[in-house]
Design an enzyme around this catalytic site. Structure first.
Site, PDB file in Angstrom:
ATOM      1  N   GLU A  25      20.909 -37.763  19.329  1.00 27.79           N
ATOM      2  CA  GLU A  25      19.765 -38.692  19.353  1.00 27.79           C
ATOM      3  C   GLU A  25      20.262 -40.131  19.252  1.00 27.79           C
ATOM      4  O   GLU A  25      19.726 -41.027  19.905  1.00 27.79           O
ATOM      5  CB  GLU A  25      18.815 -38.402  18.193  1.00 27.79           C
ATOM      6  CG  GLU A  25      18.113 -37.071  18.295  1.00 27.79           C
ATOM      7  CD  GLU A  25      17.221 -36.819  17.101  1.00 27.79           C
ATOM      8  OE1 GLU A  25      15.994 -36.783  17.302  1.00 27.79           O
ATOM      9  OE2 GLU A  25      17.744 -36.681  15.970  1.00 27.79           O
ATOM     10  N   TYR A  57      -1.801 -59.897  21.725  1.00 27.46           N
ATOM     11  CA  TYR A  57      -1.264 -58.546  21.788  1.00 27.46           C
ATOM     12  C   TYR A  57      -0.069 -58.426  22.729  1.00 27.46           C
ATOM     13  O   TYR A  57       0.746 -57.521  22.579  1.00 27.46           O
ATOM     14  CB  TYR A  57      -2.337 -57.507  22.122  1.00 27.46           C
ATOM     15  CG  TYR A  57      -3.239 -57.842  23.270  1.00 27.46           C
ATOM     16  CD1 TYR A  57      -2.844 -57.636  24.578  1.00 27.46           C
ATOM     17  CD2 TYR A  57      -4.511 -58.350  23.029  1.00 27.46           C
ATOM     18  CE1 TYR A  57      -3.684 -57.939  25.630  1.00 27.46           C
ATOM     19  CE2 TYR A  57      -5.353 -58.652  24.078  1.00 27.46           C
ATOM     20  CZ  TYR A  57      -4.939 -58.440  25.382  1.00 27.46           C
ATOM     21  OH  TYR A  57      -5.768 -58.734  26.416  1.00 27.46           O
ATOM     22  N   GLU A  77       9.496 -42.004  10.121  1.00 25.45           N
ATOM     23  CA  GLU A  77       8.736 -42.599   9.021  1.00 25.45           C
ATOM     24  C   GLU A  77       9.254 -44.010   8.727  1.00 25.45           C
ATOM     25  O   GLU A  77       8.467 -44.937   8.490  1.00 25.45           O
ATOM     26  CB  GLU A  77       8.838 -41.731   7.759  1.00 25.45           C
ATOM     27  CG  GLU A  77       8.144 -40.390   7.878  1.00 25.45           C
ATOM     28  CD  GLU A  77       8.963 -39.279   8.521  1.00 25.45           C
ATOM     29  OE1 GLU A  77       8.554 -38.116   8.393  1.00 25.45           O
ATOM     30  OE2 GLU A  77      10.010 -39.559   9.157  1.00 25.45           O
ATOM     31  N   LYS A 102       7.192 -39.056  18.798  1.00 24.30           N
ATOM     32  CA  LYS A 102       8.545 -38.706  19.236  1.00 24.30           C
ATOM     33  C   LYS A 102       8.436 -37.448  20.105  1.00 24.30           C
ATOM     34  O   LYS A 102       8.728 -36.331  19.675  1.00 24.30           O
ATOM     35  CB  LYS A 102       9.437 -38.472  18.008  1.00 24.30           C
ATOM     36  CG  LYS A 102      10.897 -38.305  18.319  1.00 24.30           C
ATOM     37  CD  LYS A 102      11.696 -38.217  17.020  1.00 24.30           C
ATOM     38  CE  LYS A 102      13.161 -38.000  17.309  1.00 24.30           C
ATOM     39  NZ  LYS A 102      13.959 -37.944  16.062  1.00 24.30           N
TER      40      LYS A 102
END
Length: 134
Positions: A25, A57, A77, A102
């Site tokens: 990863e 934005y 997290e 994810k």
């Protein structure tokens, strides 16, 4: 702050990052999808019709993408916390709900998505923390 806030939502923002606990990863990276729901008082922007009276934005999206592309983290997290700090750095944002998806998580079974959602509030100085707890 007991009154309901107006909201700005940015959904499905995609960026490639190198977050995760597994070596591949970190090496290969993967796409992350981010949704933010911001609590903002939009009354002034509604009256003035001025960009300066709201959250830009487009600029927020750039900052969020930069945060996803930033220093690798083990956990989504922790990435969600990083993104919430980006949102709360905008002075008009009082509350940020951040979801990090994810979809390519290393799960050995068929699945559609893995995500975490956190809600953080601007510290008020009254002894309340960023989660709204005293």
């Amino acid at each position: 702050m007991s009154e309901e806030l107006d909201r700005i939502r940015l959904s499905g923002l995609r960026a490639r990052g190198f977050h995760g606990v597994l070596e591949h990863e970190r090496r290969e990276g993967q796409d992350f999808v981010v949704d933010v729901d911001l609590g903002v008082d939009l009354a002034e922007a509604g009256r003035s019709d001025a960009l300066a009276d709201t959250v830009h934005y487009g600029e927020l999206a750039e900052a969020l993408v930069a945060a996803v592309r930033g220093e690798p983290l083990d956990l989504i997290e922790a990435l969600a916390e990083r993104l919430a700090r980006v949102c709360l750095a905008e002075p008009r944002v009082c509350r940020a709900e951040v979801t990090v998806h994810k979809p390519q998580a290393p799960v050995p079974h068929a699945f559609d998505d893995v995500s975490v959602t956190i809600v953080r509030r601007r510290e008020t100085g009254s002894g309340t923390d960023a989660r709204g707890r005293g």
